[in-house]
Scaffold this motif. Structure first.
Motif, PDB file in Angstrom:
ATOM      1  N   SER A  50      45.108  -8.102 -45.907  1.00 18.62           N
ATOM      2  CA  SER A  50      44.132  -7.599 -44.870  1.00 18.62           C
ATOM      3  C   SER A  50      43.690  -6.451 -45.436  1.00 18.62           C
ATOM      4  O   SER A  50      44.057  -5.801 -46.580  1.00 18.62           O
ATOM      5  CB  SER A  50      44.710  -7.336 -43.536  1.00 18.62           C
ATOM      6  N   LEU A  60      43.706  -0.431 -46.659  1.00 20.15           N
ATOM      7  CA  LEU A  60      43.850   1.002 -46.386  1.00 20.15           C
ATOM      8  C   LEU A  60      44.853   1.675 -46.179  1.00 20.15           C
ATOM      9  O   LEU A  60      45.249   2.735 -46.589  1.00 20.15           O
ATOM     10  CB  LEU A  60      42.936   1.085 -45.142  1.00 20.15           C
ATOM     11  N   THR A 102      34.085   2.687 -35.973  1.00 12.60           N
ATOM     12  CA  THR A 102      34.491   1.796 -36.805  1.00 12.60           C
ATOM     13  C   THR A 102      35.627   1.045 -36.288  1.00 12.60           C
ATOM     14  O   THR A 102      35.973   1.114 -35.013  1.00 12.60           O
ATOM     15  CB  THR A 102      35.221   2.685 -38.263  1.00 12.60           C
ATOM     16  N   PHE A 103      36.084  -0.037 -37.288  1.00 12.09           N
ATOM     17  CA  PHE A 103      37.385  -0.751 -36.665  1.00 12.09           C
ATOM     18  C   PHE A 103      38.642   0.288 -36.700  1.00 12.09           C
ATOM     19  O   PHE A 103      38.761   1.136 -37.505  1.00 12.09           O
ATOM     20  CB  PHE A 103      37.682  -1.850 -37.825  1.00 12.09           C
ATOM     21  N   THR A 119      40.822   1.775 -40.162  1.00 13.90           N
ATOM     22  CA  THR A 119      40.287   2.642 -40.798  1.00 13.90           C
ATOM     23  C   THR A 119      41.185   4.072 -40.474  1.00 13.90           C
ATOM     24  O   THR A 119      41.451   4.727 -41.320  1.00 13.90           O
ATOM     25  CB  THR A 119      38.630   3.312 -40.730  1.00 13.90           C
ATOM     26  N   GLN A 161      33.400  -4.799 -44.851  1.00 17.50           N
ATOM     27  CA  GLN A 161      32.328  -5.744 -44.517  1.00 17.50           C
ATOM     28  C   GLN A 161      31.271  -5.771 -45.966  1.00 17.50           C
ATOM     29  O   GLN A 161      30.136  -6.267 -45.765  1.00 17.50           O
ATOM     30  CB  GLN A 161      31.467  -5.148 -43.498  1.00 17.50           C
ATOM     31  N   SER A 190      37.947  -7.005 -46.914  1.00 16.60           N
ATOM     32  CA  SER A 190      38.415  -7.790 -45.866  1.00 16.60           C
ATOM     33  C   SER A 190      38.048  -9.202 -46.366  1.00 16.60           C
ATOM     34  O   SER A 190      36.802  -9.351 -46.615  1.00 16.60           O
ATOM     35  CB  SER A 190      38.017  -7.570 -44.373  1.00 16.60           C
ATOM     36  N   GLY A 249      43.080 -11.778 -44.953  1.00 13.30           N
ATOM     37  CA  GLY A 249      43.095 -11.596 -46.310  1.00 13.30           C
ATOM     38  C   GLY A 249      42.376 -10.268 -46.632  1.00 13.30           C
ATOM     39  O   GLY A 249      41.521  -9.661 -45.763  1.00 13.30           O
ATOM     40  N   TYR A 267      31.280  -1.561 -32.153  1.00 17.92           N
ATOM     41  CA  TYR A 267      32.738  -1.026 -31.915  1.00 17.92           C
ATOM     42  C   TYR A 267      32.685  -0.128 -30.540  1.00 17.92           C
ATOM     43  O   TYR A 267      31.777   0.473 -30.329  1.00 17.92           O
ATOM     44  CB  TYR A 267      33.184  -0.155 -32.975  1.00 17.92           C
TER      45      TYR A 267
HETATM   46  C1  LIG Z   1      36.966  -6.153 -40.614  1.00 20.54           C
HETATM   47  C2  LIG Z   1      37.334  -4.805 -40.846  1.00 20.54           C
HETATM   48  C3  LIG Z   1      38.667  -4.090 -41.078  1.00 20.54           C
HETATM   49  C4  LIG Z   1      39.983  -4.652 -40.967  1.00 20.54           C
HETATM   50  O1  LIG Z   1      40.114  -5.912 -41.622  1.00 20.54           O
HETATM   51  P1  LIG Z   1      41.282  -6.885 -41.546  1.00 20.54           P
HETATM   52  O2  LIG Z   1      41.405  -7.596 -43.035  1.00 20.54           O
HETATM   53  O3  LIG Z   1      41.201  -7.495 -40.330  1.00 20.54           O
HETATM   54  O4  LIG Z   1      42.416  -5.891 -41.635  1.00 20.54           O
HETATM   55  C5  LIG Z   1      38.692  -2.939 -41.508  1.00 20.54           C
HETATM   56  N1  LIG Z   1      37.673  -2.010 -41.388  1.00 20.54           N
HETATM   57  C6  LIG Z   1      36.488  -2.672 -41.010  1.00 20.54           C
HETATM   58  C7  LIG Z   1      35.133  -1.693 -41.346  1.00 20.54           C
HETATM   59  C8  LIG Z   1      36.162  -4.088 -40.882  1.00 20.54           C
HETATM   60  O5  LIG Z   1      34.887  -4.481 -40.598  1.00 20.54           O
END
Ligand SMILES: *Cc1c(COP(=O)(O)O)cnc(C)c1O
Length: 378
Positions: free
Chosen positions: A55, A60, A81-82, A85, A156, A177, A189, A321
């Motif tokens: 992932s 990260l 952000t997700f 991060t 992304q 990702s 992944g 988000y």
């Molecule tokens: C999708 C995403 C993640 C997490 O990705 P995973 O592969 O699901 O762990 C982290 N940061 C950002 C900005 C994302 O868009």
């Protein structure tokens, strides 16, 4: 007929490669398909070392381990952000310092980053929201003279460029990702792009559960053993095989998405001209990977109204988000909504529209027409 927000991409050769894994009997990861996928990414993007992960979250977390962040260190990242991060660095004991986004791009605001720098700042983590490159030149100008390391959350950003340079290659370490919601995927992944080769030796051990097993494969050590604090960070060969099929179809994936995005753009521009919504401003020199389409409404009520109206029409649009600083966890860390007013306001105004490779031009037209009707009545 419904327009789904996302449909995972299928490239075509996935089953063939999965069958090859079953015949070869190497399932556990770090095998031939992992190496092929890594080599493809290295060649295409000119990255010295790529390590596949399960992932972007894992990539990260690897970056945080490689940078040895811990208590007393500050990490600056956008609140918009997700969660990964933030959590990758928080789990090492570092202090999270959330910053604002630029309201026109929804990417990290360099001026606000600069205001939040202290002598404890160790890392800055920009993300490339929706696949639009963050202003890396401005971030570097802040980080480099102070010895601060930049880690791109390029989750992304695969196959997008800034001034001709690939996103994910603009910092010493970058996370990619391959989750099924991204352009290319293997279910779950990701990858760590090790752009500064100085990190590679340790990265490989951290990746291999903290052992030097990969060095044993390469004949560099006789018996492998525990050498680092690592974890189980890589995917199985089944995922790597599926991913390789997807990576080989990258150009087709991007160009199909480009055609849909151009249609969106043509449809949405007149709505922007009428003031019904705004389109994000892009960083100059940016070449998109067409990861996502988003628009900004004049208010969160308008955005909400459009989202609900579309849903009633079986068109699935999504908010971006929920800001991290004002989430339940963010509040536990001592943050309040009003600490980041721009993020708080803009997050409510974003609406992400459906985009995936199974969409047709008619689907795009239908979404645009529905947005127009809903926004005119918002
Ligand atoms: C999708 C995403 C993640 C997490 O990705 P995973 O592969 O699901 O762990 C982290 N940061 C950002 C900005 C994302 O868009």
């Amino acid at each position: 007929m419904s327009v789904r927000f996302n449909e995972p991409f299928m490239a075509g050769r996935e089953m063939e490669y999965l069958a090859e894994v079953c015949r070869g009997r190497h399932f556990g990861g770090n095998g031939p398909f992992t190496r092929r996928a890594q080599a493809l990414l290295q060649d295409r993007f000119g990255v010295p070392h790529v390590l596949l992960t399960h992932s972007a979250t894992a990539a990260l977390e690897m970056a945080a381990l490689l940078l040895d962040t811990g208590p007393g260190d500050e990490v600056i990242l956008p609140s918009y952000t997700f969660v990964s991060t933030a959590s990758a660095f928080l789990r090492t004991g570092a202090t999270l310092v959330f910053c604002e986004v630029d309201a026109a791009t929804m990417n990290i605001d360099p001026a606000d980053v600069e205001r939040r720098i202290t002598d404890r700042t160790r890392v800055i983590v920009p993300i490339h929201y929706a696949g639009w490159g963050a202003d890396m030149a401005a971030i570097d100008a802040i980080a480099a003279p102070r010895g601060i390391t930049v880690v791109e959350d390029a989750a992304q950003g695969v196959d997008a460029r800034l001034d001709g340079r690939w996103l994910g290659t603009l910092s010493p370490l970058a996370a990619i990702s391959f989750h099924e919601t991204k352009n290319l995927h293997c279910g779950l992944g990701g990858a760590l792009f090790v752009n500064d080769p100085a990190y590679f030796e340790r990265a490989e051990d951290i990746w291999e559960r903290g052992t030097n097993r990969t060095k044993q494969f390469r004949g560099l050590v006789d018996k492998y053993s525990w050498v680092e604090l690592g974890s189980s960070f890589y995917p199985s060969e089944l995922q790597a095989a599926f991913l390789l099929a997807q990576l080989e179809a990258m150009d087709r994936n991007t160009s199909e998405r480009r055609a849909l995005c151009e249609r969106y753009d043509a449809g949405l521009r007149p709505l922007a001209a009428r003031g019904l919504l705004a389109l994000p401003r892009t960083t100059p020199g940016h070449t998109h990977n067409h990861h996502a389409v988003f628009v900004l409404f004049p208010s969160d009520q308008a955005s909400d109204h459009v989202r609900r109206t579309l849903l009633a029409d079986d068109i699935h649009a999504f908010i971006g988000y929920v800001p991290l600083h004002s989430s339940r966890m963010g509040q536990r860390l001592g943050w309040k909504a009003e600490d980041l007013p721009v993020t708080e306001e803009m997050a409510g105004r974003v609406l992400r529209l459906p985009l995936h490779n199974q969409m047709t031009m008619d689907d795009v037209d239908r979404v645009v027409a529905a947005v127009e009707r809903a926004a005119a009545n918002a």
